[in-house]
Design a protein around this motif. Structure first.
Motif, mmCIF file in Angstrom:
data_model
loop_
_atom_site.group_PDB
_atom_site.id
_atom_site.type_symbol
_atom_site.label_atom_id
_atom_site.label_comp_id
_atom_site.label_asym_id
_atom_site.label_seq_id
_atom_site.Cartn_x
_atom_site.Cartn_y
_atom_site.Cartn_z
ATOM 1 N N PHE A 1 -0.353 -3.077 -6.074
ATOM 2 C CA PHE A 1 -0.663 -1.924 -5.231
ATOM 3 C C PHE A 1 -2.144 -1.888 -4.887
ATOM 4 N N VAL A 2 -2.427 -1.634 -3.626
ATOM 5 C CA VAL A 2 -3.802 -1.572 -3.128
ATOM 6 C C VAL A 2 -3.915 -0.439 -2.118
ATOM 7 N N THR A 3 -5.136 -0.055 -1.811
ATOM 8 C CA THR A 3 -5.362 0.868 -0.706
ATOM 9 C C THR A 3 -5.242 0.115 0.613
ATOM 10 N N ALA A 45 -3.929 4.660 -4.088
ATOM 11 C CA ALA A 45 -3.138 5.047 -2.915
ATOM 12 C C ALA A 45 -4.089 5.437 -1.785
ATOM 13 N N THR A 46 -3.504 5.598 -0.622
ATOM 14 C CA THR A 46 -4.243 6.081 0.540
ATOM 15 C C THR A 46 -3.629 7.409 0.967
ATOM 16 N N PHE A 47 -4.465 8.445 1.038
ATOM 17 C CA PHE A 47 -4.006 9.785 1.376
ATOM 18 C C PHE A 47 -4.467 10.158 2.782
ATOM 19 N N ALA A 93 0.838 -1.199 0.000
ATOM 20 C CA ALA A 93 0.000 0.000 0.000
ATOM 21 C C ALA A 93 0.875 1.251 0.000
ATOM 22 N N LEU A 94 0.688 2.083 -1.009
ATOM 23 C CA LEU A 94 1.323 3.404 -1.037
ATOM 24 C C LEU A 94 0.466 4.363 -0.221
ATOM 25 N N THR A 95 1.081 5.063 0.715
ATOM 26 C CA THR A 95 0.344 6.055 1.492
ATOM 27 C C THR A 95 1.105 7.374 1.474
ATOM 28 N N PHE A 96 0.350 8.462 1.453
ATOM 29 C CA PHE A 96 0.946 9.794 1.395
ATOM 30 C C PHE A 96 0.361 10.649 2.518
ATOM 31 N N ASP A 97 1.236 11.256 3.294
ATOM 32 C CA ASP A 97 0.823 12.083 4.423
ATOM 33 C C ASP A 97 0.934 13.566 4.113
ATOM 34 N N ALA A 98 0.083 14.338 4.795
ATOM 35 C CA ALA A 98 0.235 15.788 4.950
ATOM 36 C C ALA A 98 -0.147 16.613 3.741
ATOM 37 N N GLY A 99 -0.766 16.033 2.731
ATOM 38 C CA GLY A 99 -1.273 16.804 1.610
ATOM 39 C C GLY A 99 -2.696 17.258 1.890
ATOM 40 N N PRO A 100 -3.364 17.752 0.837
ATOM 41 C CA PRO A 100 -2.848 17.977 -0.506
ATOM 42 C C PRO A 100 -1.858 19.140 -0.537
ATOM 43 N N SER A 101 -1.097 19.198 -1.634
ATOM 44 C CA SER A 101 -0.146 20.287 -1.813
ATOM 45 C C SER A 101 -0.075 20.625 -3.293
ATOM 46 N N GLU A 102 0.803 21.542 -3.627
ATOM 47 C CA GLU A 102 0.975 21.913 -5.028
ATOM 48 C C GLU A 102 1.531 20.761 -5.857
ATOM 49 N N THR A 107 10.832 -2.531 1.373
ATOM 50 C CA THR A 107 9.493 -3.040 1.073
ATOM 51 C C THR A 107 9.455 -4.556 0.989
ATOM 52 N N GLU A 108 8.493 -5.131 1.710
ATOM 53 C CA GLU A 108 8.187 -6.552 1.650
ATOM 54 C C GLU A 108 6.677 -6.702 1.507
ATOM 55 N N ARG A 109 6.217 -7.925 1.391
ATOM 56 C CA ARG A 109 4.780 -8.178 1.265
ATOM 57 C C ARG A 109 4.023 -7.543 2.426
ATOM 58 N N ASP A 110 2.861 -6.972 2.136
ATOM 59 C CA ASP A 110 2.006 -6.278 3.095
ATOM 60 C C ASP A 110 2.616 -4.966 3.578
ATOM 61 N N GLY A 111 3.603 -4.472 2.854
ATOM 62 C CA GLY A 111 4.227 -3.221 3.250
ATOM 63 C C GLY A 111 3.271 -2.047 3.159
ATOM 64 N N ILE A 112 3.352 -1.169 4.143
ATOM 65 C CA ILE A 112 2.622 0.102 4.125
ATOM 66 C C ILE A 112 3.688 1.186 4.015
ATOM 67 N N ILE A 113 3.759 1.802 2.847
ATOM 68 C CA ILE A 113 4.846 2.716 2.506
ATOM 69 C C ILE A 113 4.443 4.146 2.841
#
Length: 262
Positions: free
Chosen positions: A243-245, A95-97, A70-79, A210-216
């Motif tokens: 890739f999944v949420t 992704a998960t925001f 799972a790709l995750t992004f913190d602290a947005g939105p931004s430019e 990154t390994e299986r079930d990783g939350i990035i």
């Protein structure tokens, strides 16, 4: 994490240059499970009694059968978020925001709507990135409820996930999250992109961990992060990852309010 140009209310020092060592220490604590409670792994959630999984626009997969991350992004939105969304759309990656309220949701409401419309999971990173374990219960409630209201107003869906700033949480935070219907999501992979604008380094750090079930954990507020994303996606796909949420990572189980996952 706060915007690179935003000053924290507690110190008045720009986040990018203040207390890098302290932040790294806090992240290390969260990764070792010392942030308050014992986090539950995705595999344990999937092994629980089955419930209906949540589908996303990019299609459904069974993470019991395939190698998910799972790709995750913190602290947005931004430019930088519009370009990031373009990249994710081009590569058909959800992704998960975990969004901040002040100066972020407030400033970029169209991007919040776009995230939801394009099939991403929209979650909370609090209103003002205050450290929840230093607040009163009433202040914690407000930090969590205020972004919930705004995200629901913009997307029509109330968040069910949140990420505590710096991964710092405790039993009081758990209880208030339970009251608000929020599960806490930490991470297993961090590029420490708040310390560098070197996209190649960010990519390398992610791929090494990154390994299986990783939350990035990444932050689209920093200049070096979004340019690193295409290489991260392509390299992990070559390794056979899907890739999944975060909700899809847990399916057919579901995150429970007041519990911590990593």
């Amino acid at each position: 994490m706060p915007s690179p140009t935003k000053k924290t209310k507690k110190t008045g020092i720009p986040f990018r240059t203040a207390g890098i060592g302290a932040v790294a220490a806090c992240l290390a604590l969260a990764l070792t499970g010392c942030a308050g409670g014992d986090p539950t792994a995705p595999s344990a959630v999937r092994a629980a009694p089955a419930s209906t999984g949540q589908a996303v626009r990019f299609g459904t997969v069974d993470c019991r059968e395939v190698r998910c991350v799972a790709l995750t992004f913190d602290a947005g939105p931004s430019e930088n978020s519009a370009r990031l969304l373009d990249i994710l759309k081009e590569r058909q990656v959800p992704a998960t925001f975990f969004l901040l309220g002040a100066n972020h949701i407030e400033r970029y409401p169209r991007l919040v709507r776009r995230m939801a419309d394009e099939g991403h999971e929209v979650a909370s990173h609090t209103w003002d990135h205050k450290i929840l374990t230093k607040l009163t219960p009433r202040e914690i409630h407000e930090e969590l409820e205020r972004p919930n209201r705004e995200i629901q107003r913009l997307t029509g869906r109330r968040p069910t996930l949140m990420r505590p700033p710096q991964g710092r949480t405790d039993s009081t935070v758990h209880e208030i999250c339970r009251e608000l219907g929020l599960a806490e999501v930490l991470w297993t992979v961090t590029a420490k992109d708040y310390t560098t604008e070197d996209s190649a380094l960010i990519r390398r750090r992610v791929l090494e961990q990154t390994e299986r079930d990783g939350i990035i954990l990444l932050h689209d507020i920093y200049a070096g992060t979004v340019p690193a994303v295409p290489g991260i996606i392509d390299a992990l796909k070559e390794r056979g990852y899907v890739f999944v949420t975060v909700p899809q990572l847990l399916a057919p189980g579901r995150a429970q309010a007041g519990e911590v996952y990593r």
